[in-house]
Design an enzyme around this catalytic site. Structure first.
Site, short mmCIF file in Angstrom:
data_model
loop_
_atom_site.label_atom_id
_atom_site.label_comp_id
_atom_site.label_asym_id
_atom_site.label_seq_id
_atom_site.Cartn_x
_atom_site.Cartn_y
_atom_site.Cartn_z
CG ASP A 354 -0.22 -0.06 2.54
OD1 ASP A 354 0.89 -0.61 2.58
OD2 ASP A 354 -0.77 0.43 3.54
NE ARG A 358 -0.17 4.34 7.46
CZ ARG A 358 -0.74 5.04 6.46
NH1 ARG A 358 -0.55 6.33 6.37
NH2 ARG A 358 -1.51 4.45 5.57
CD GLU A 359 -1.14 0.23 6.91
OE1 GLU A 359 -1.58 -0.92 6.76
OE2 GLU A 359 -1.85 1.24 6.78
CG ASP A 366 -4.33 -0.66 -1.63
OD1 ASP A 366 -5.12 -1.13 -0.79
OD2 ASP A 366 -3.77 0.44 -1.48
CD1 TRP A 425 -8.78 -4.31 1.14
CD2 TRP A 425 -10.76 -3.45 0.59
NE1 TRP A 425 -8.67 -2.94 1.19
CE2 TRP A 425 -9.87 -2.38 0.86
CE3 TRP A 425 -12.06 -3.13 0.23
CZ2 TRP A 425 -10.23 -1.04 0.76
CZ3 TRP A 425 -12.43 -1.80 0.14
CH2 TRP A 425 -11.54 -0.78 0.39
CD GLU A 655 -3.33 6.29 3.17
OE1 GLU A 655 -3.96 5.40 3.74
OE2 GLU A 655 -2.31 6.84 3.66
CG HIS A 672 -1.52 4.68 -0.51
ND1 HIS A 672 -0.62 4.79 0.52
CD2 HIS A 672 -2.47 3.80 -0.08
CE1 HIS A 672 -1.02 4.03 1.53
NE2 HIS A 672 -2.13 3.41 1.20
#
Length: 776
Positions: A354, A358-359, A366, A425, A655, A672
Site C-alpha cells: 500500500d 508506514r505499513e 489496492d 478487498w 493516499e 499510494h
C-alpha cells in the site's frame, strides 16, 4: 530455470544469540568453508532463510538480488534462490559467508509493527553442488561446521532502519552455530522476479538546515541512499528519510506515524539509518537490509561540506519488465502518468504494498483495483501469482480472505480479526486471476485459484442470507424476498477515503451499512466466477454463479434503484458501480449516467470517489455521453483532484486526496498507487488502445480526443509483440499511425467514423474531426 535440489543434505543453522528488542536487532555473520579439489564444470548454490540474507564467496557478492528470500506467508511458502556460482570458485579453500537479518520473518511488519510473526529465531540454509570436469560431484552446505559472529550491522529492521559501525568491519567473534530442526516441506521456487537495485538518482539539491543537511532527490522513491562522505573516524551520522519537508525546509515524518491507540506504546515513523565512520578513504554506507519511502534525507552529524556528489539515491523494487508507455502534448497528463508509474514502482517491493513507509503491507483492495493498470505498464504475471498464492494459502476455513497477503498473525487475530473479509478487498481472489488470464492467457492460475474463488463467494452468499443490517431491520422489520442476496452484514471498508469522509469515529464507520458496495461486488465477482467456470469446462458451476450474479444484481436493484430509475445512496461511487458492474437495467443506464454527471457538476466538476470506484469514474462518464466532463475531471486543478497532487509537487500518487494541504502540510502516505489507476483512462481513452480478447489477440484502437490534447502516443508489449499507437490533431485533420503485431487483429475507429478491422503491419489513417471537436 530455477529448481529445488532433489534432496537436502544441508541443515538449518542459527546464531546462538537471539537477543535484541524488535526493531533494534543486529544482523549476524555466518561462515562456512568449501574446498575445490579439481577443475570445475559448474557450481550451483541454493539458499534461503528465516529472515533476509546476503551471500558472498571470498568477499564477492553472489547475486544482485536483494531482500532474499523475499516476503511470503512463511507458514506455507518459503522461497529458495538458485545461483550459478561457477565463476566465483577457485582451486583450494574458499569461504562462503552470509549476513542474516530479521527481515519480514522476525522483524516489524504491518500497521501495528508486530514482530516475531513467523518465528523468534533467524536461521539460514544453503547447499552447494559442484560438478567437476571429470563428471564427479560433491555437495556441501550449512551444518555443524559453520560459525556465526556479530557483524558491523548493529541494527537491521525493514521499517526502523539500519545502523552500522564501520569500525567493526572485519572484526568478528566467531563461535559455533546452533542447528535448527526445521523441515524443507514449505520450500518453493518463486514465479516472481527478484528485488534488485534498479536505478540510481543524483540529488537535485543538498541544503543546510540548522546543523543538518537535507538531501532532495527530486522525486519520491522506495530504496536507500549511498553515502560516500562519512567524515573522520568516530563521526556518527543519522539519516532520517521522509516524503516531505516542513516550512523550514527540514524533513518531517509526523504524517507517517501510525495511529494505533490500542497498542501499549506509541509507534515511530521509523526510516532512520545511523552510521559510525571508520575514517577509511573510500568507505561507503549503503544499507541493504532495509528500505525507505522517501524523497528527502536529513543527514545529522556530518561535519561538511556535503554535496550532491556525496549522496546517491538507489531505487529498489522487484525487477519487473516494462511493457507500456504513454506520452502526450500536455505535460500535466505526462507528469500524472509518471507519478502513477513511480508510485507503483515504489510499492512493488516483492509484494504489491500500500505504501513503502508506514505499513508496507500487501493490501488486497489496492491490488484488486490497480492490477489492470499494472499489467499495461509492466509484466506483473509472476509477481501477482506469487502474491495470490499467499492470499489463497491463508484463507480461513469459512472462506474469509485476509485484508492483505502475506498476513501477519497480529492483523488476523485479536482486535483486528474482525476487519477481514471485506467486499472489494477479498474479491481480489476473483478479479486478479481473471486479469492475469485476460492479459497473459494464464488458465493455470484460474485452475489454481478456483477452490479459493468458490469458498470466497460461497461465504458471501451465506452471509447475505444469514443476517440483515440493524438499520434495515428498523426500517423494514419483515425482510423482503430479495434480501437473501443482499450482503449488508459483516465488516466492509466500503468506498474508503471518500473526499471529506471522516473515519475518526471508527466504531461508527464499522457499524455503517455498506450493503450497496458489498452486494455490487458479490454480483460482479459472481459474474466473473461464472465466466471462469465456463472457461474451465465446469458448466454446473458456471450456471450456479451466473444465477448468483443475477440474484445479487436483482437484489441490488430492488434495494438501491427507485421506481423512476434513480440510484440510492445517491453517491458518485454508487452510481459508478451501477454503470460499470451492469447493475441497472438498460432502460435506466443513461438516466444513471446523467445523474452521475449532475453529481460531478454540482461539486464544481470535482470527483467524490475514494478507493474502489476511482478507476471506473472517467470511463463511466465517457462511455455514456459525458466525455467532456471526464476530461474536465482529469484536468481539474483544485482539490480534490489528481492535478492538485501534481501542482503541489507530487511525484507519486497520494493516499488521501488532500495528501498535502493548501498550507503545505502533509497528511497520510504520499505514495499510494491506487488512485493512480486513473492513468488507464490515458491508455484506453486518450490514446484509445484497449484489449478485446485475451493476450490482445484482438484489440480496439478508438482514440477519444478531448481536454485540449492534440497528440498522443502509447505502446504496449503483448505476448504477440508490441502494439504502437500515435495520433495527431492538426487543425481539423486527425491522423493516426498504428503498428499491429503478427497474429493479432485491430478494430480501428477514428473519431466520427465507423469501425473497421486491420491486420498486422503499420497503418496510417486519417479523417476530418467532427464539427464539435470532441466526441459526445
Amino acid at each position: 530455470m530455477t529448481e529445488l535440489p532433489v534432496t537436502w543434505s544441508a541443515t538449518w543453522i542459527s546464531p546462538t544469540d537471539a537477543r535484541g528488542t524488535p526493531g533494534a536487532r543486529p544482523a549476524y555473520a555466518l561462515r562456512g568453508e568449501l574446498v575445490v579439489t579439481k577443475p570445475v564444470r559448474s557450481a550451483v548454490l541454493w539458499a534461503t532463510a528465516h529472515g533476509i540474507y546476503e551471500l558472498t564467496i571470498d568477499g564477492m557478492r553472489v547475486t544482485r538480488d536483494e531482500l532474499t528470500p523475499g516476503y511470503t506467508d512463511y507458514t506455507h511458502h518459503l522461497q529458495v534462490q538458485q545461483y550459478d556460482v561457477t565463476s566465483l570458485l577457485r582451486p583450494g579453500a574458499s569461504e562462503l559467508r552470509a549476513l542474516l537479518a530479521d527481515g519480514w520473518y522476525r522483524g516489524q511488519v504491518g500497521l501495528t509493527r508486530a514482530a516475531d510473526q513467523w518465528g523468534d529465531r533467524t536461521a539460514f540454509l544453503a547447499q552447494l553442488t559442484i560438478t567437476y570436469e571429470d563428471g564427479s560431484t560433491t555437495t556441501t552446505g550449512t551444518g555443524d561446521s559453520w560459525q556465526w559472529s556479530h557483524s558491523h550491522i548493529t541494527v537491521a529492521d525493514l521499517i526502523e532502519g539500519q545502523h552500522e559501525d564501520r569500525r567493526l568491519v572485519g572484526v568478528h567473534d566467531w563461535r559455533p552455530v546452533a542447528a535448527q530442526a526445521v523441515g524443507t516441506e514449505t520450500l518453493v521456487v518463486s514465479p516472481s522476479p527478484p528485488v534488485r537495485a534498479i536505478e540510481e538518482i543524483v540529488p537535485v539539491a543538498v541544503t543546510e538546515v540548522g546543523s543538518a543537511h537535507v538531501v532532495d532527490l527530486g522525486r519520491n522513491i522506495n530504496g536507500r541512499v549511498r553515502l560516500t562522505s562519512l567524515g573522520p573516524a568516530g563521526t556518527e551520522l543519522v539519516l532520517t528519510h521522509g516524503e516531505a519537508v516542513d516550512s523550514d525546509g527540514d524533513v518531517t515524518t509526523e504524517h507517517l506515524v501510525p495511529d494505533v491507540p490500542f497498542l501499549p506504546q506509541p509507534l515511530t515513523a521509523g526510516q532512520v539509518d545511523r552510521v559510525v565512520s571508520a575514517g577509511v578513504d573510500g568507505d561507503v554506507f549503503e544499507p541493504r537490509f532495509t528500505t525507505h519511502g522517501f524523497r528527502y534525507v536529513r543527514v545529522e552529524g556530518h561535519p561538511g561540506p556535503l554535496s550532491t556528489v556525496d549522496v546517491t539515491g538507489v531505487v529498489v523494487h522487484t525487477d519487473l519488465r516494462p511493457r507500456g508507455t504513454f506520452r502526450c502534448d500536455d505535460d500535466r497528463a505526462n507528469r500524472l502518468h509518471e507519478a502513477a508509474v513511480w508510485s507503483f514502482r515504489g510499492n512493488a517491493c516483492d509484494i504489491p504494498t500500500d505504501c513503502p513507509t508506514r505499513e508496507r503491507a500487501g493490501w488486497t483492495g489496492d491490488w484488486q483495483l490497480f492490477a489492470p493498470t499494472a499489467t499495461y505498464l509492466y509484466d506483473v504475471h509472476g509477481f501477482s501469482v506469487k502474491w495470490l498464492r499467499d492470499l489463497a494459502a491463508a484463507q480461513w476455513t469459512d472462506g474469509t480472505l485476509n485484508n492483505m497477503a502475506p498476513m501477519p498473525v497480529a492483523e488476523r487475530t485479536g482486535p483486528l480479526r474482525g476487519l477481514n473479509g471485506s467486499a472489494g478487498w477479498g474479491d481480489a481472489i476473483v478479479l486478479v486471476p481473471w486479469e492475469l488470464y485476460q492479459e497473459y492467457g494464464d488458465v493455470a492460475v484460474l485452475v489454481e485459484m478456483w477452490p479459493h474463488i468458490t469458498r470466497w463467494l460461497d461465504r458471501a452468499r451465506r452471509l447475505a442470507a444469514a443476517a440483515r443490517h440493524p438499520d434495515r431491520i428498523v426500517r423494514r422489520p419483515e425482510p423482503a424476498a430479495h434480501e437473501k442476496h443482499l450482503w449488508d452484514n459483516g465488516f466492509h471498508w466500503g468506498e474508503w477515503l471518500v473526499p471529506g469522509e471522516d473515519v475518526s469515529d471508527f466504531a461508527a464507520f464499522i457499524a455503517a451499512d455498506k450493503g450497496d458496495t458489498a452486494t455490487a461486488y458479490l454480483a460482479w465477482s459472481a459474474r466473473h466466477a461464472s465466466a471462469i467456470a465456463a472457461l474451465l469446462g465446469d458448466t454446473a458451476s458456471a450456471a450456479r454463479y451466473d444465477e448468483l450474479a443475477e440474484a445479487a444484481s436483482a437484489a441490488w436493484r430492488a434495494e438501491y434503484v427507485n421506481a423512476d430509475g434513480h440510484v440510492v445512496p445517491h453517491t458518485q461511487a454508487n452510481l459508478v458501480r451501477a454503470l460499470s458492474f451492469g447493475l441497472v437495467a438498460d432502460e435506466h443506464r443513461q438516466r444513471v449516467a446523467d445523474d452521475l454527471a449532475a453529481l460531478v457538476t454540482s461539486k464544481g466538476k470535482h470527483l467524490g470517489t475514494g478507493f474502489l470506484a476511482t478507476p471506473l469514474l472517467l470511463p463511466a462518464l465517457a462511455d455514456h455521453g459525458h466525455l467532456d466532463l471526464a476530461y474536465a475531471l482529469l484536468f481539474q486543478n483544485s482539490p480534490p483532484s489528481w492535478l492538485t497532487m501534481i501542482d503541489r509537487g507530487a511525484t507519486t500518487v497520494w493516499e488521501s486526496w488532500e495528501g498535502v494541504d493548501e498550507n503545505g502540510t502533509p497528511h497520510e502516505s504520499l505514495n499510494h498507487y491506487s488512485k493512480g489507476a486513473v492513468i488507464s483512462f490515458l491508455h484506453r481513452y486518450v490514446a484509445g488502445l484497449r484489449r478485446v480478447e485475451p493476450t490482445w489477440r484482438r484489440f480496439r484502437v478508438e482514440p477519444r480526443p478531448g481536454g485540449g490534447i492534440r497528440s498522443t502516443s502509447t505502446t504496449h508489449t503483448t505476448r504477440h509483440g508490441t502494439i504502437s499507437v500515435a495520433w495527431r490533431l492538426d487543425d481539423e485533420r486527425f491522423a493516426l499511425e498504428l503498428d499491429v503485431p503478427s497474429g493479432t487483429v485491430a478494430e480501428v475507429r477514428l473519431p466520427g467514423e465507423t469501425a473497421h478491422e486491420v491486420g498486422p503491419g503499420i497503418h496510417r489513417l486519417a479523417c476530418r474531426m467532427p464539427d464539435h471537436g470532441t466526441e459526445a
